[in-house]
Design an enzyme around this catalytic site. Structure first.
Site, PDB file in Angstrom:
ATOM      1  N   SER A  90       7.385   5.745  69.393  1.00 12.40           N
ATOM      2  CA  SER A  90       5.982   5.591  69.557  1.00 12.40           C
ATOM      3  C   SER A  90       5.526   4.102  69.049  1.00 12.40           C
ATOM      4  O   SER A  90       5.550   3.887  67.998  1.00 12.40           O
ATOM      5  CB  SER A  90       4.987   6.550  68.905  1.00 12.40           C
ATOM      6  OG  SER A  90       5.216   7.891  69.290  1.00 12.40           O
TER       7      SER A  90
ATOM      8  N   HIS B 124       4.192   4.741  75.319  1.00 14.94           N
ATOM      9  CA  HIS B 124       5.268   5.098  75.814  1.00 14.94           C
ATOM     10  C   HIS B 124       5.435   4.419  77.190  1.00 14.94           C
ATOM     11  O   HIS B 124       4.900   4.965  78.030  1.00 14.94           O
ATOM     12  CB  HIS B 124       6.045   6.389  75.620  1.00 14.94           C
ATOM     13  CG  HIS B 124       6.282   6.911  74.401  1.00 14.94           C
ATOM     14  ND1 HIS B 124       7.353   7.157  74.046  1.00 14.94           N
ATOM     15  CD2 HIS B 124       5.496   7.114  73.401  1.00 14.94           C
ATOM     16  CE1 HIS B 124       7.484   7.463  72.689  1.00 14.94           C
ATOM     17  NE2 HIS B 124       6.195   7.763  72.303  1.00 14.94           N
TER      18      HIS B 124
ATOM     19  N   HIS C 186       9.441  14.405  75.232  1.00 15.10           N
ATOM     20  CA  HIS C 186       9.040  15.403  74.198  1.00 15.10           C
ATOM     21  C   HIS C 186       8.794  16.632  74.529  1.00 15.10           C
ATOM     22  O   HIS C 186       8.260  16.907  75.628  1.00 15.10           O
ATOM     23  CB  HIS C 186       7.724  14.785  73.366  1.00 15.10           C
ATOM     24  CG  HIS C 186       7.782  13.463  72.990  1.00 15.10           C
ATOM     25  ND1 HIS C 186       7.511  12.395  73.629  1.00 15.10           N
ATOM     26  CD2 HIS C 186       7.934  12.998  71.634  1.00 15.10           C
ATOM     27  CE1 HIS C 186       7.401  11.357  73.128  1.00 15.10           C
ATOM     28  NE2 HIS C 186       7.690  11.622  71.723  1.00 15.10           N
TER      29      HIS C 186
ATOM     30  N   TYR D 151       6.395  18.523  73.809  1.00 15.80           N
ATOM     31  CA  TYR D 151       5.016  19.002  73.678  1.00 15.80           C
ATOM     32  C   TYR D 151       4.263  18.318  75.002  1.00 15.80           C
ATOM     33  O   TYR D 151       3.226  18.587  75.645  1.00 15.80           O
ATOM     34  CB  TYR D 151       4.396  18.112  72.513  1.00 15.80           C
ATOM     35  CG  TYR D 151       4.292  16.790  72.363  1.00 15.80           C
ATOM     36  CD1 TYR D 151       3.593  15.771  73.230  1.00 15.80           C
ATOM     37  CD2 TYR D 151       5.009  15.973  71.172  1.00 15.80           C
ATOM     38  CE1 TYR D 151       3.601  14.487  72.927  1.00 15.80           C
ATOM     39  CE2 TYR D 151       5.023  14.797  71.205  1.00 15.80           C
ATOM     40  CZ  TYR D 151       4.293  13.907  72.095  1.00 15.80           C
ATOM     41  OH  TYR D 151       4.530  12.447  72.017  1.00 15.80           O
ATOM     42  N   GLU D 152       5.167  17.499  75.758  1.00 14.56           N
ATOM     43  CA  GLU D 152       4.803  17.157  77.223  1.00 14.56           C
ATOM     44  C   GLU D 152       4.629  18.149  78.060  1.00 14.56           C
ATOM     45  O   GLU D 152       4.332  18.059  79.351  1.00 14.56           O
ATOM     46  CB  GLU D 152       5.546  15.794  77.786  1.00 14.56           C
ATOM     47  CG  GLU D 152       5.171  14.380  76.695  1.00 14.56           C
ATOM     48  CD  GLU D 152       6.119  13.503  77.143  1.00 14.56           C
ATOM     49  OE1 GLU D 152       5.925  12.864  78.215  1.00 14.56           O
ATOM     50  OE2 GLU D 152       7.198  13.295  76.490  1.00 14.56           O
TER      51      GLU D 152
ATOM     52  N   ALA E 116       8.517   7.283  64.981  1.00 16.71           N
ATOM     53  CA  ALA E 116       7.526   7.205  63.883  1.00 16.71           C
ATOM     54  C   ALA E 116       7.290   8.445  63.219  1.00 16.71           C
ATOM     55  O   ALA E 116       7.575   9.393  64.142  1.00 16.71           O
ATOM     56  CB  ALA E 116       6.170   6.966  64.776  1.00 16.71           C
TER      57      ALA E 116
ATOM     58  N   MET F  13       7.880  14.452  65.906  1.00 19.31           N
ATOM     59  CA  MET F  13       7.879  15.213  66.781  1.00 19.31           C
ATOM     60  C   MET F  13       9.019  14.908  68.180  1.00 19.31           C
ATOM     61  O   MET F  13       9.050  15.135  69.214  1.00 19.31           O
ATOM     62  CB  MET F  13       6.400  15.289  67.801  1.00 19.31           C
ATOM     63  CG  MET F  13       5.524  15.762  66.844  1.00 19.31           C
ATOM     64  SD  MET F  13       3.751  15.518  67.691  1.00 19.31           S
ATOM     65  CE  MET F  13       2.702  15.536  66.286  1.00 19.31           C
ATOM     66  N   SER F  14       9.999  14.448  67.508  1.00 19.04           N
ATOM     67  CA  SER F  14      11.286  14.252  68.501  1.00 19.04           C
ATOM     68  C   SER F  14      12.398  13.847  67.845  1.00 19.04           C
ATOM     69  O   SER F  14      12.851  14.494  67.011  1.00 19.04           O
ATOM     70  CB  SER F  14      10.849  12.609  68.938  1.00 19.04           C
ATOM     71  OG  SER F  14      11.048  11.680  67.834  1.00 19.04           O
TER      72      SER F  14
ATOM     73  N   ASN G 170       2.561   7.027  58.654  1.00 17.61           N
ATOM     74  CA  ASN G 170       1.309   7.733  57.828  1.00 17.61           C
ATOM     75  C   ASN G 170       1.893   8.689  56.814  1.00 17.61           C
ATOM     76  O   ASN G 170       3.108   9.009  56.738  1.00 17.61           O
ATOM     77  CB  ASN G 170       0.621   8.461  58.654  1.00 17.61           C
ATOM     78  CG  ASN G 170       1.168   9.477  59.450  1.00 17.61           C
ATOM     79  OD1 ASN G 170       1.967   9.039  60.396  1.00 17.61           O
ATOM     80  ND2 ASN G 170       0.967  10.810  59.027  1.00 17.61           N
TER      81      ASN G 170
ATOM     82  N   HIS H 279      -3.147   9.921  66.022  1.00 17.81           N
ATOM     83  CA  HIS H 279      -2.192   8.931  66.960  1.00 17.81           C
ATOM     84  C   HIS H 279      -2.461   7.548  66.807  1.00 17.81           C
ATOM     85  O   HIS H 279      -1.361   6.737  66.835  1.00 17.81           O
ATOM     86  CB  HIS H 279      -2.209   9.461  68.300  1.00 17.81           C
ATOM     87  CG  HIS H 279      -1.262   9.055  69.148  1.00 17.81           C
ATOM     88  ND1 HIS H 279       0.152   9.156  68.970  1.00 17.81           N
ATOM     89  CD2 HIS H 279      -1.228   8.195  70.355  1.00 17.81           C
ATOM     90  CE1 HIS H 279       0.951   8.588  69.842  1.00 17.81           C
ATOM     91  NE2 HIS H 279       0.273   8.011  70.728  1.00 17.81           N
TER      92      HIS H 279
HETATM   93  N1  HPA Z   1       3.569  14.117  61.898  1.00 20.01           N
HETATM   94  C1  HPA Z   1       4.326  14.530  63.016  1.00 20.01           C
HETATM   95  N2  HPA Z   1       4.457  13.530  63.708  1.00 20.01           N
HETATM   96  C2  HPA Z   1       4.196  12.381  63.327  1.00 20.01           C
HETATM   97  C3  HPA Z   1       3.574  12.041  62.117  1.00 20.01           C
HETATM   98  C4  HPA Z   1       3.225  13.170  61.459  1.00 20.01           C
HETATM   99  O1  HPA Z   1       2.458  12.852  60.385  1.00 20.01           O
HETATM  100  N3  HPA Z   1       3.499  10.527  62.055  1.00 20.01           N
HETATM  101  C5  HPA Z   1       3.876  10.079  63.186  1.00 20.01           C
HETATM  102  N4  HPA Z   1       4.509  11.322  63.934  1.00 20.01           N
END
Ligand code: HPA
Length: 293
Positions: free
Chosen positions: A37, A68, A90, A92-93, A120, A223-224, A247, A261
């Site tokens: 990401s 992306h 992903h 989730y898509e 990320a 998530m990947s 984060n 995001h």
């Molecule tokens: N959680 C899940 N996926 C992520 C996060 C998170 O805090 N940060 C970046 N991708």
């Protein structure tokens, strides 16, 4: 499903895509890079680029996430031929799990032997800071606990064995090389080594979930990645995983922080140049891998 077919895609479809890509360029990539990401600009460093939109590549799925681009970029970095995915797939898509890993087997058939994955992630380890880079030493594939694994379905022996080992998923030499690069560039304090946990998303984790993941031994969550690594190890690619901590996850009910995001993309943007530099140095110092090595 007929014998010899893999779940969803047949061997012939992977081969058709690999042969098509090879027919469009003189480049013969040995290294594949998946850009996470907001990290798609990694591909800008490639020289003599040939670019393919996913929509133009036979059989390729489409990427739907903002941040992306949805392109394959093939070119050279430090004289090594690389193929870069700007945008990954992903769960989730709404993609089936076997679709999300389609490019991995295509790359393997094209001759790729090393896969560098970036992503990320949210830092679960309290010592991690935004901007740190975690080299993956292991993962927890949470969707796999519910049977969501890219290797589910008939096994195609031409790619790999039915029950591939995952205890050596992340190549030790590549991790050592990464540590050496960070040290030599004077950035050792930004490098972490840890366990990445993938969840299906797209909702971020609750506080209770973050606490649980930390108790399970995860240092970062995203998530990947894990589905790609499983598919890559099945067909014997060497894997390096680099996770940018974008984060800190929320672990405390008193916290005013909220994962979002935008923050992920902003943090990625800030660290993009740095990650580019790191990946370029790693590739420069990779041994020239081929079938013979
Ligand atoms: N959680 C899940 N996926 C992520 C996060 C998170 O805090 N940060 C970046 N991708």
């Amino acid at each position: 499903m007929a014998p010899g077919e893999t779940a969803g895609y047949s061997y012939e479809e992977y081969k058709e895509t690999a042969d098509w890509l090879l027919s469009q360029t003189v480049h013969r990539p040995l290294i594949a890079i998946i850009c996470g990401s907001g990290l798609g600009n990694l591909a800008d460093s490639l020289k003599d680029q040939v670019i393919f939109k996913y929509s133009d590549v036979p059989n390729f799925p489409m990427s739907t996430v903002s941040g992306h681009a949805g392109r394959l970029v093939i070119g050279t970095l430090r004289e090594k031929v690389c193929v870069c995915m700007q945008g990954r797939f992903h769960l989730y898509e709404g993609h089936a799990i076997w679709k999300t890993t389609f490019p991995i087997r295509v790359f393997q058939l094209m001759g790729v032997r090393t896969l560098i994955i970036t992503n990320a992630s949210g830092g679960l380890n309290p010592d991690y800071k935004v901007g740190d880079i975690m080299v993956l030493k292991d993962h927890i594939n949470m969707p796999g606990f519910a049977g969501v694994n890219p290797l589910v379905g008939p096994n195609d022996q031409r790619f790999g064995e039915r029950f591939p080992c995952m205890s050596d998923a992340y190549d030790k030499q590549l991790r050592e090389l990464t540590k050496a690069v960070f040290c030599d560039l004077g950035h050792a304090s930004l490098l972490r080594e840890g366990v990445y946990c993938s969840l299906g998303g797209p909702s971020y984790e609750t506080i209770a979930e973050c606490r649980m993941l930390r108790l399970l031994g995860a240092d970062a969550v995203g998530m990947s990645t894990t589905h790609e690594v499983i598919s890559a190890r099945h067909c014997k690619l060497s894997v390096l995983g680099l996770s940018l901590i974008t984060n800190k996850t929320v672990m405390d009910y008193e916290s005013m922080e909220h994962a979002n995001h935008e923050e992920v993309l902003q943090s990625s943007k800030r660290s993009m140049q740095f990650l580019k530099e790191i990946v370029t140095h790693i590739i420069g110092r990779l041994p020239c891998l081929s079938d013979a090595s």
